[in-house]
Design an enzyme around this catalytic site. Structure first.
Site, short mmCIF file in Angstrom:
data_model
loop_
_atom_site.label_atom_id
_atom_site.label_comp_id
_atom_site.label_asym_id
_atom_site.label_seq_id
_atom_site.Cartn_x
_atom_site.Cartn_y
_atom_site.Cartn_z
CB CYS A 1 18.68 -0.16 -2.94
SG CYS A 1 18.77 0.90 -4.23
CB VAL B 1 22.28 4.75 -10.16
CG1 VAL B 1 22.75 6.49 -10.08
CG2 VAL B 1 21.44 4.22 -9.33
CE LYS C 1 9.72 2.58 -4.92
NZ LYS C 1 10.67 3.31 -4.65
N GLY D 1 3.61 -5.18 5.53
CA GLY D 1 3.05 -5.50 4.28
C GLY D 1 4.18 -6.77 4.27
CE LYS E 1 23.25 -2.98 -5.26
NZ LYS E 1 24.38 -1.65 -4.71
C1 UDX Z 1 24.05 0.70 -9.46
C2 UDX Z 1 25.20 0.51 -8.79
O1 UDX Z 1 24.60 -1.55 -8.80
C3 UDX Z 1 23.96 0.61 -7.17
O2 UDX Z 1 24.93 0.06 -5.95
C4 UDX Z 1 24.33 2.37 -6.77
O3 UDX Z 1 23.76 2.29 -6.04
C5 UDX Z 1 23.70 3.00 -8.25
O4 UDX Z 1 24.24 2.56 -9.40
P1 UDX Z 1 21.82 0.65 -11.11
O5 UDX Z 1 21.70 2.37 -11.56
O6 UDX Z 1 20.60 0.39 -10.64
O7 UDX Z 1 23.06 1.03 -9.51
O8 UDX Z 1 22.55 -0.15 -11.51
P2 UDX Z 1 22.57 -0.54 -12.64
O9 UDX Z 1 20.71 -0.57 -13.79
O10 UDX Z 1 22.86 -2.43 -13.12
O11 UDX Z 1 23.35 0.03 -14.18
C6 UDX Z 1 24.13 -0.10 -14.77
C7 UDX Z 1 25.28 0.30 -15.11
O12 UDX Z 1 26.48 0.25 -15.87
C8 UDX Z 1 24.73 -0.77 -16.93
O13 UDX Z 1 23.88 -0.26 -17.87
C9 UDX Z 1 26.19 -1.55 -16.55
O14 UDX Z 1 26.38 -1.80 -18.22
C10 UDX Z 1 26.78 -0.45 -16.54
N1 UDX Z 1 28.70 -0.95 -16.64
C11 UDX Z 1 28.93 -1.63 -15.76
C12 UDX Z 1 29.51 -0.29 -17.76
O15 UDX Z 1 29.21 0.79 -18.11
N2 UDX Z 1 30.40 0.49 -17.54
C13 UDX Z 1 31.41 -1.14 -16.54
O16 UDX Z 1 32.32 -1.21 -16.81
C14 UDX Z 1 30.13 -1.98 -15.79
C1 UDX Z 2 15.56 2.96 -1.53
C2 UDX Z 2 15.73 4.07 -1.10
O1 UDX Z 2 14.62 4.92 0.28
C3 UDX Z 2 16.80 5.25 -1.07
O2 UDX Z 2 16.57 5.90 -1.06
C4 UDX Z 2 17.61 4.22 -1.75
O3 UDX Z 2 18.80 5.44 -3.00
C5 UDX Z 2 17.84 3.68 -3.09
O4 UDX Z 2 16.95 2.78 -2.33
P1 UDX Z 2 13.77 1.96 -3.07
O5 UDX Z 2 14.78 1.10 -3.52
O6 UDX Z 2 13.74 2.01 -4.91
O7 UDX Z 2 14.80 2.97 -3.19
O8 UDX Z 2 12.81 1.69 -2.48
P2 UDX Z 2 11.73 2.10 -1.13
O9 UDX Z 2 10.66 3.10 -1.49
O10 UDX Z 2 12.03 2.70 -0.58
O11 UDX Z 2 11.16 1.26 -1.25
C6 UDX Z 2 12.19 -0.41 -0.70
C7 UDX Z 2 10.93 -1.66 -0.67
O12 UDX Z 2 11.08 -1.50 1.17
C8 UDX Z 2 10.29 -1.63 -1.50
O13 UDX Z 2 10.04 -3.04 -1.50
C9 UDX Z 2 9.35 -1.16 -0.02
O14 UDX Z 2 7.83 -1.70 -0.55
C10 UDX Z 2 9.68 -1.70 1.09
N1 UDX Z 2 8.64 -0.68 2.01
C11 UDX Z 2 9.29 0.69 2.19
C12 UDX Z 2 7.86 -1.12 2.46
O15 UDX Z 2 7.73 -2.92 3.18
N2 UDX Z 2 7.48 0.12 3.87
C13 UDX Z 2 7.81 1.05 4.04
O16 UDX Z 2 7.24 2.16 4.80
C14 UDX Z 2 8.20 1.82 2.45
#
Ligand code: UDX
Ligand code: UDX
Length: 431
Positions: free
Chosen positions: A264, A11, A325, A257, A267
């Site tokens: 996401c 993110v 996915k 499926g 969690k």
């Molecule tokens: C994260 C959150 O888990 C999610 O709930 C939110 O919606 C979007 O941000 P993501 O970016 O996928 O999702 O997480 P991750 O890839 O684990 O990245 C978090 C980063 O924060 C890591 O690179 C970690 O090293 C960093 N981090 C964590 C810091 O820089 N400082 C900290 O104290 C803890």
């Molecule tokens: C999701 C949300 O779409 C996004 O807006 C949010 O910020 C993060 O969580 P993501 O987890 O990347 O994004 O994927 P998404 O395409 O939504 O699919 C999530 C899971 O649901 C996957 O395992 C996918 O295979 C499954 N899925 C999704 C289905 O089985 N059927 C569907 O119609 C849609």
């Protein structure tokens, strides 16, 4: 504007690259030194289509720099986006420790009138807690000039994150005061000028919009999966039913499926369930969504066992697609992992293949084989199990597949193939 992004995960990096493309100057910080080094060298530490190009553009234009020190990023920033991870613990409660730590760094080092923006997904009420914490803690002294708080959740789906970030369906911005809202409008001015919708509210409302939106999307998946089970029982075609329903714009497209996985949905559903319980407002529909999701994996596994004559030990099974996915290398809570664990526990020989996930899984699951192509995984298999709808699996020539296999069972975990075609070719089609 000068903007800090704290947390260079999936993110954070997407947010940094997007904000740079809007013309801002970004300094991005992470505690993970090797991650920062990679980013400084122009590498993205995970696979996300289009992100490398957007990031490279920002670095070349000298609009993005990286640091391992939060303070360096925070001191001169007008806005600080917090994108650190907020995992859900085993108790279902969201762990906001990292967020709190960053908020304290902000409190100590921020510029006058700077805005602290929570982008990480958090339970309703978190921004309020953070504001109270900063205001009330006497050791956090840098309050001269005041500060603002905003909740600006992301709605990025992996594999389409860049497009989702550049052209969001809506910008959700919660703020604690008008001045913070005005600052956030300046951050997103180029998008607002393009006509992208702004939804503004208080912080708690914005936080709940995020968790409830993800939970609703997850509920659709569990709903269509139970409809699909019913379709299979009465002889309707599940994919066609989903398409027929989805033509109503109030319903939209759904793919039945094996169920949802990823970083996401699982969690966020768990976190909202726990929070709702704590507020004495239990969410029974969402509880069913969660249970149905994990039951679906076991139902499908049971059908695979049955198709193999309940005799899995020693059978070779090919897993096609390990990511949760397509177009991502993310395996967090991927349904394929449940199948790998079940099959290994039942004594099967499992060979997996995924175009982007690397074979490091082999070290994590002793006995798991890894193939370098779909056809290699399939060769000699008694059953193939499709868990992720990568296009190369959809395009497989099933006549060739049949010749390479030792058996004829095909589990179509994402409804990509035609039952009729596969049955005519002599496969046992399992959904
Ligand atoms: C994260 C959150 O888990 C999610 O709930 C939110 O919606 C979007 O941000 P993501 O970016 O996928 O999702 O997480 P991750 O890839 O684990 O990245 C978090 C980063 O924060 C890591 O690179 C970690 O090293 C960093 N981090 C964590 C810091 O820089 N400082 C900290 O104290 C803890
Ligand atoms: C999701 C949300 O779409 C996004 O807006 C949010 O910020 C993060 O969580 P993501 O987890 O990347 O994004 O994927 P998404 O395409 O939504 O699919 C999530 C899971 O649901 C996957 O395992 C996918 O295979 C499954 N899925 C999704 C289905 O089985 N059927 C569907 O119609 C849609």
């Amino acid at each position: 504007m000068k903007i800090a992004v704290i947390g260079a995960g999936w993110v954070g990096v997407t947010t940094a690259a997007t904000l740079a493309s809007l013309g801002h100057n970004i300094i991005c910080a992470d505690v993970n030194v090797s991650r920062i080094q990679k980013l400084q060298a122009g590498e993205v530490p995970f696979f996300e289509p289009g992100l490398l190009d957007l990031l490279t553009e920002g670095i070349r234009a000298e609009r993005i720099t990286f640091t391992g020190n939060n303070r360096d990023a925070i001191t001169s920033a007008e806005v600080v986006f917090c994108c650190v991870n907020t995992p859900t613990g085993n108790d279902g409660i969201t762990d906001i420790k990292a967020l709190v730590a960053v908020a304290k760094d902000f409190a100590r080092h921020h510029a006058p009138q700077a805005v602290f923006v929570i982008k990480s997904t958090v339970p309703g009420g978190t921004a309020k807690k953070i504001q109270d914490l900063i205001t009330e803690d006497a050791t956090l002294t840098n309050h001269d000039g005041g500060f603002g708080i905003a909740s600006n959740p992301e709605f990025l789906a992996e594999s389409t994150a860049v497009t989702d970030a550049l052209r969001p369906a809506r910008l959700v911005i919660g703020t604690n005061d008008l001045s913070a809202l005005e600052t956030m409008k300046r951050v997103y001015a180029p998008m607002l000028e393009q006509g992208i919708k702004l939804f503004s509210s208080d912080c708690t409302t914005a936080e709940v919009v995020k968790t409830a939106a993800n939970s609703f999307l997850a509920t659709r998946v569990s709903f269509i999966n139970e409809v699909a089970n019913y379709c299979n029982a009465v002889g309707a075609d599940p994919m066609s039913v989903a398409l027929g329903m989805g033509l109503d714009p109030r319903i939209g497209m759904m793919r039945p499926g094996v169920g949802y996985g990823g970083g996401c949905f699982p969690k966020d559903v768990q976190a909202l369930l726990t929070e709702a319980e704590r507020q004495h407002t239990p969410m029974t529909v969402l509880q069913a969504t969660h249970q149905a999701n994990y039951r679906q994996r076991q139902l499908l596994y049971g059908r695979l066992r049955q198709a193999l004559g309940d005799d899995v030990a020693g059978k070779q099974v090919a897993i096609l697609g390990v990511a949760f996915k397509p177009k991502t290398d993310d395996i967090r809570d991927a349904p394929a992992l449940t199948f790998i664990e079940n099959l290994l526990a039942d004594g099967a020989r499992v060979v997996a293949y995924d175009p982007k996930v690397k074979s490091r899984l082999v070290r994590e699951y002793s006995g798991l084989g890894w193939a370098s192509s779909a056809l290699q995984a399939i060769t000699g298999a008694h059953a193939i199990v499709l868990m992720c709808e990568w296009q190369e699996f959809v395009d497989l020539d099933m006549t060739t597949v049949k010749k390479l296999m030792a058996g004829q069972v095909v589990v179509d975990g994402r409804y990509v193939w035609s039952r009729q075609t596969l049955e005519e070719l002599g496969f046992t089609y399992v959904v």
